[in-house]
Design an enzyme around this catalytic site. Structure first.
Site, mmCIF file in Angstrom:
data_model
loop_
_atom_site.group_PDB
_atom_site.id
_atom_site.type_symbol
_atom_site.label_atom_id
_atom_site.label_comp_id
_atom_site.label_asym_id
_atom_site.label_seq_id
_atom_site.Cartn_x
_atom_site.Cartn_y
_atom_site.Cartn_z
ATOM 1 N N VAL A 132 0.905 -1.156 0.000
ATOM 2 C CA VAL A 132 0.000 0.000 0.000
ATOM 3 C C VAL A 132 0.942 1.202 0.000
ATOM 4 C CG1 VAL A 132 -1.814 1.242 1.234
ATOM 5 C CG2 VAL A 132 -1.819 -1.264 1.206
ATOM 6 N N PRO A 133 1.098 1.846 -1.156
ATOM 7 C CA PRO A 133 2.243 2.737 -1.400
ATOM 8 C C PRO A 133 2.184 4.126 -0.766
ATOM 9 C CG PRO A 133 0.842 2.696 -3.323
ATOM 10 C CD PRO A 133 0.251 1.702 -2.356
ATOM 11 N N CYS A 134 2.277 4.179 0.545
ATOM 12 C CA CYS A 134 2.303 5.469 1.235
ATOM 13 C C CYS A 134 3.580 6.241 0.910
ATOM 14 C CB CYS A 134 2.138 5.280 2.735
ATOM 15 S SG CYS A 134 3.330 4.166 3.492
ATOM 16 N N HIS A 135 4.609 5.553 0.418
ATOM 17 C CA HIS A 135 5.860 6.229 0.062
ATOM 18 C C HIS A 135 5.685 7.156 -1.135
ATOM 19 C CE1 HIS A 135 5.796 2.447 -2.266
ATOM 20 N NE2 HIS A 135 6.439 3.128 -3.199
ATOM 21 N N ARG A 136 4.575 7.053 -1.847
ATOM 22 C CA ARG A 136 4.325 7.891 -3.032
ATOM 23 C C ARG A 136 3.672 9.225 -2.688
ATOM 24 N NH1 ARG A 136 1.950 2.752 -6.318
ATOM 25 N NH2 ARG A 136 3.927 1.626 -6.477
#
Length: 166
Positions: A132-136
């Protein structure tokens, strides 16, 4: 966060450090870098490295870090969060690999433009790092801000995906 009592977990050594992965009967419920903020207490969980969801997650994470996968195909269980957190985490899944958005942009995308701070807190509590790409999610000016796993890892993940950074 309230975790399912049937949660199982395993440890995995990824290229950005040791990680803990967790699953429930409904799907992958956690991917944390060891030592990151908001990591889980695994003391009540059963270690099960042979769990099929955990094995698939490790296989897909290995492919991702090798540059052979951009999108994950795993059942997810995000039920440990509040309804608002779950809404934010679902919105994160809509950010394409290599793309980024701001906290404000993400809050507008879910129809809650005034909830930027609450949204930022929910992003920071994302239990399924990388998948779940919270780094984006970046600051309004495109700067690297807040990542529970550390800004060095956020930079590495965005670089791996080919995201353009300031």
């Amino acid at each position: 966060m309230k975790h399912d009592p049937l949660t199982v977990f395993t440890a995995w050594q990824g290229p950005l450090g040791a990680m803990t992965l967790a699953a429930t009967p409904r799907g992958l419920s956690g991917v944390w870098f060891d030592g990151q903020r908001h990591g889980p207490d695994t003391s009540a969980w059963h270690r099960d490295p042979g769990h099929p969801v955990l094995q698939r997650a490790i296989e897909q994470l290995t492919q991702y870090f090798a540059g052979q996968r951009q999108v994950f195909d795993l059942p997810l269980d995000l039920s440990a969060g509040t309804p608002f957190q779950q809404e934010v985490w679902q919105a994160l899944l809509g950010i394409a690999p290599g793309a980024t958005t701001s906290y404000g942009g993400l809050s507008q995308s879910i129809g809650k433009p005034a909830a930027v701070r609450a949204l930022g807190a929910a992003v920071g509590r994302n239990p399924v790092s990388v998948v779940v790409p919270c780094h984006r999610v970046l600051g309004a000016d495109g700067s690297l801000t807040g990542y529970a796993g550390g800004l060095d890892r956020k930079t590495a993940l965005l670089s791996l995906e080919g995201a353009r950074l300031l």
